[in-house]
Write a protein that holds these residues in place. Structure first.
Motif, PDB file in Angstrom:
ATOM      1  N   ALA A   1       0.847  -1.192   0.000  1.00 26.80           N
ATOM      2  CA  ALA A   1       0.000   0.000   0.000  1.00 26.80           C
ATOM      3  C   ALA A   1       0.883   1.243   0.000  1.00 26.80           C
ATOM      4  O   ALA A   1       2.059   1.181   0.374  1.00 26.80           O
ATOM      5  CB  ALA A   1      -0.898  -0.011   1.229  1.00 26.80           C
ATOM      6  N   GLU A   2       0.301   2.347  -0.414  1.00 26.50           N
ATOM      7  CA  GLU A   2       1.003   3.618  -0.312  1.00 26.50           C
ATOM      8  C   GLU A   2       1.293   3.862   1.166  1.00 26.50           C
ATOM      9  O   GLU A   2       0.436   3.635   2.021  1.00 26.50           O
ATOM     10  CB  GLU A   2       0.147   4.741  -0.877  1.00 26.50           C
ATOM     11  CG  GLU A   2      -0.085   4.629  -2.370  1.00 26.50           C
ATOM     12  CD  GLU A   2      -1.031   5.696  -2.897  1.00 26.50           C
ATOM     13  OE1 GLU A   2      -1.175   6.753  -2.237  1.00 26.50           O
ATOM     14  OE2 GLU A   2      -1.628   5.465  -3.950  1.00 26.50           O
ATOM     15  N   ARG A   3       2.494   4.292   1.481  1.00 28.00           N
ATOM     16  CA  ARG A   3       2.952   4.423   2.875  1.00 28.00           C
ATOM     17  C   ARG A   3       2.017   5.242   3.752  1.00 28.00           C
ATOM     18  O   ARG A   3       1.819   4.919   4.907  1.00 28.00           O
ATOM     19  CB  ARG A   3       4.356   5.034   2.924  1.00 28.00           C
ATOM     20  CG  ARG A   3       5.397   4.122   2.369  1.00 28.00           C
ATOM     21  CD  ARG A   3       5.701   3.037   3.377  1.00 28.00           C
ATOM     22  NE  ARG A   3       6.616   2.080   2.767  1.00 28.00           N
ATOM     23  CZ  ARG A   3       6.583   0.795   3.017  1.00 28.00           C
ATOM     24  NH1 ARG A   3       5.716   0.288   3.845  1.00 28.00           N
ATOM     25  NH2 ARG A   3       7.434  -0.029   2.435  1.00 28.00           N
ATOM     26  N   THR A   4       1.444   6.288   3.209  1.00 29.64           N
ATOM     27  CA  THR A   4       0.586   7.146   4.026  1.00 29.64           C
ATOM     28  C   THR A   4      -0.843   6.622   4.151  1.00 29.64           C
ATOM     29  O   THR A   4      -1.654   7.204   4.867  1.00 29.64           O
ATOM     30  CB  THR A   4       0.529   8.572   3.438  1.00 29.64           C
ATOM     31  OG1 THR A   4       0.013   8.501   2.104  1.00 29.64           O
ATOM     32  CG2 THR A   4       1.913   9.214   3.438  1.00 29.64           C
ATOM     33  N   LYS A   5      -1.139   5.509   3.468  1.00 36.72           N
ATOM     34  CA  LYS A   5      -2.517   5.005   3.458  1.00 36.72           C
ATOM     35  C   LYS A   5      -2.643   3.579   3.985  1.00 36.72           C
ATOM     36  O   LYS A   5      -3.693   2.955   3.830  1.00 36.72           O
ATOM     37  CB  LYS A   5      -3.083   5.090   2.042  1.00 36.72           C
ATOM     38  CG  LYS A   5      -3.199   6.519   1.549  1.00 36.72           C
ATOM     39  CD  LYS A   5      -3.906   6.592   0.226  1.00 36.72           C
ATOM     40  CE  LYS A   5      -4.045   8.049  -0.184  1.00 36.72           C
ATOM     41  NZ  LYS A   5      -4.827   8.194  -1.396  1.00 36.72           N
ATOM     42  N   ILE A   6      -1.622   3.039   4.618  1.00 36.88           N
ATOM     43  CA  ILE A   6      -1.665   1.640   5.068  1.00 36.88           C
ATOM     44  C   ILE A   6      -2.829   1.402   6.017  1.00 36.88           C
ATOM     45  O   ILE A   6      -3.610   0.466   5.832  1.00 36.88           O
ATOM     46  CB  ILE A   6      -0.327   1.223   5.707  1.00 36.88           C
ATOM     47  CG1 ILE A   6       0.771   1.213   4.640  1.00 36.88           C
ATOM     48  CG2 ILE A   6      -0.445  -0.150   6.378  1.00 36.88           C
ATOM     49  CD1 ILE A   6       2.177   1.009   5.186  1.00 36.88           C
ATOM     50  N   ASN A   7      -2.985   2.246   7.037  1.00 36.17           N
ATOM     51  CA  ASN A   7      -4.069   2.052   8.000  1.00 36.17           C
ATOM     52  C   ASN A   7      -5.432   2.220   7.355  1.00 36.17           C
ATOM     53  O   ASN A   7      -6.362   1.454   7.633  1.00 36.17           O
ATOM     54  CB  ASN A   7      -3.919   3.014   9.179  1.00 36.17           C
ATOM     55  CG  ASN A   7      -2.726   2.683  10.038  1.00 36.17           C
ATOM     56  OD1 ASN A   7      -2.247   1.557  10.054  1.00 36.17           O
ATOM     57  ND2 ASN A   7      -2.223   3.675  10.760  1.00 36.17           N
ATOM     58  N   GLU A   8      -5.549   3.193   6.482  1.00 37.80           N
ATOM     59  CA  GLU A   8      -6.813   3.437   5.781  1.00 37.80           C
ATOM     60  C   GLU A   8      -7.180   2.247   4.892  1.00 37.80           C
ATOM     61  O   GLU A   8      -8.335   1.807   4.870  1.00 37.80           O
ATOM     62  CB  GLU A   8      -6.681   4.703   4.936  1.00 37.80           C
ATOM     63  CG  GLU A   8      -7.924   5.096   4.191  1.00 37.80           C
ATOM     64  CD  GLU A   8      -7.716   6.346   3.341  1.00 37.80           C
ATOM     65  OE1 GLU A   8      -8.411   6.472   2.321  1.00 37.80           O
ATOM     66  OE2 GLU A   8      -6.851   7.174   3.690  1.00 37.80           O
ATOM     67  N   VAL A   9      -6.203   1.716   4.169  1.00 35.14           N
ATOM     68  CA  VAL A   9      -6.445   0.547   3.317  1.00 35.14           C
ATOM     69  C   VAL A   9      -6.877  -0.644   4.175  1.00 35.14           C
ATOM     70  O   VAL A   9      -7.840  -1.346   3.849  1.00 35.14           O
ATOM     71  CB  VAL A   9      -5.193   0.198   2.481  1.00 35.14           C
ATOM     72  CG1 VAL A   9      -5.335  -1.161   1.813  1.00 35.14           C
ATOM     73  CG2 VAL A   9      -4.933   1.281   1.436  1.00 35.14           C
ATOM     74  N   ALA A  10      -6.200  -0.873   5.293  1.00 33.29           N
ATOM     75  CA  ALA A  10      -6.543  -1.993   6.177  1.00 33.29           C
ATOM     76  C   ALA A  10      -7.975  -1.872   6.681  1.00 33.29           C
ATOM     77  O   ALA A  10      -8.724  -2.859   6.701  1.00 33.29           O
ATOM     78  CB  ALA A  10      -5.567  -2.059   7.347  1.00 33.29           C
TER      79      ALA A  10
END
Length: 91
Positions: A10-19
């Protein structure tokens, strides 16, 4: 039942959002953040291969921030988790 393991970058700044978005999708039973080559691992349990294809090519594709995935199809389960689940339903 079709079980699949999807390795996700995932894009580094969006890992939590993607999860968080992944865990909302029906058929995704677990999402883990992990160390190493991948950022997330999703465990998929669906009824058919068509359901898996729809999940990967339509539902996951709609999530912004997923850069790359690698999908592995499970052939045989050997985990204690699966054995405990069988006994929990009275088999």
């Amino acid at each position: 039942m079709v079980t699949s393991i999807i390795l996700i970058n995932a894009e580094r700044t969006k890992i939590n959002e993607v999860a968080e978005k992944l865990q909302e999708i029906a058929g995704i039973s677990e999402v883990y953040s992990v160390s190493g080559k991948y950022d997330l691992v999703a465990i998929i349990r669906v009824k058919t291969n068509d359901d898996l294809a729809d999940l990967v090519t339509n539902k996951m594709l709609a999530i912004d921030g997923i850069a790359k995935t690698e999908t592995m199809l499970a052939f045989q389960a050997y985990s204690r988790h699966d054995l405990e689940a069988m006994f929990a339903v009275g088999m």
